[in-house]
Write a protein that holds these residues in place. Sequence first.
Motif, PDB file in Angstrom:
ATOM      1  N   VAL A 141       0.840  -1.194   0.000  1.00 20.04           N
ATOM      2  CA  VAL A 141       0.000   0.000   0.000  1.00 20.04           C
ATOM      3  C   VAL A 141       0.878   1.248   0.000  1.00 20.04           C
ATOM      4  N   ARG A 142       1.943   1.242   0.794  1.00 13.17           N
ATOM      5  CA  ARG A 142       2.846   2.402   0.831  1.00 13.17           C
ATOM      6  C   ARG A 142       3.558   2.584  -0.508  1.00 13.17           C
ATOM      7  N   ARG A 168       1.171   4.112  -2.938  1.00  8.08           N
ATOM      8  CA  ARG A 168       0.991   5.542  -2.662  1.00  8.08           C
ATOM      9  C   ARG A 168       2.129   6.351  -3.283  1.00  8.08           C
ATOM     10  N   ILE A 223      -5.534   3.199  -2.269  1.00 10.12           N
ATOM     11  CA  ILE A 223      -4.856   4.469  -2.537  1.00 10.12           C
ATOM     12  C   ILE A 223      -5.499   5.225  -3.695  1.00 10.12           C
ATOM     13  N   GLN A 277       1.861   8.988  -6.440  1.00 14.06           N
ATOM     14  CA  GLN A 277       2.389  10.343  -6.285  1.00 14.06           C
ATOM     15  C   GLN A 277       3.314  10.685  -7.454  1.00 14.06           C
TER      16      GLN A 277
END
Length: 250
Positions: free
Chosen positions: A58-59, A62, A102, A66
């Motif tokens: 998930v990170r 993200r 996300i 971005q």
Amino acid sequence: MSPVRRLVALDLGTARTRSLSGHAIADRPSAIMRRASGVADVVRPIRHGMVADPRACVRLVRLVLQDTRLYDGRPPARVLAGVPIAASPGDRRAVHAAVSEIAGCEVTLVEEPLAAAVGVGLDVLDPQPCLVLDVGAGIVEAAVIGAGAAVDAASLQLGATTAEGLPPYALESVVEMTAGLLRRLPAASRSRGLVVTGGGAHQELLLSRLRTALRLRISVAPQPQHATIRGLMRLCLQPALAEGLGLRAR
């Protein structure tokens, strides 16, 4: 009036993760930093092309999304994300969950060798099948693509690759795997040859061994490391083609 939303293609790989929104491909290592008890550690959420650490994935997603906002700040309307053919239902759910959390939009999963075939311009709707070998850092997949689907496939998970490409043990296994798939293909269907995609597609020793073992026309896709991500975006931009492949949001 709300802004027009954008389309995003996402290729989560074992070593590199690539994204595309518009015309710019963003490319970053598939790794994040995690700090525990004051000690920073490098975490790799993807192994063998599958999600190994859901929260870390998930990170990573993200960070990747971005990256795409640097080129286009509009919110995404739809994300097409690649998954290996060998991915289990649980593996696919993990990718879908991470991207959905996300992106907050429609997410469609596409098998990576099929996306790679689209990315190099093969007619994947043709009943006459084509053969694709997608050489990634953590997984290698050979697939027979015909009539809009992978009708046969074989996969090999890798422990590691080297700067030169596949290690010797894996190289021979990939050649044997591809040869076995070719033997199951009708002789009349071999005229389209084999297209090699993925970051490991330029390994000369692999190409030489394939040509010797298969006695088949072998071609390397232009910018083979980008074949999957370009195919995913093409499917975003051509809904009729995606519908012909039976791709729907999940």
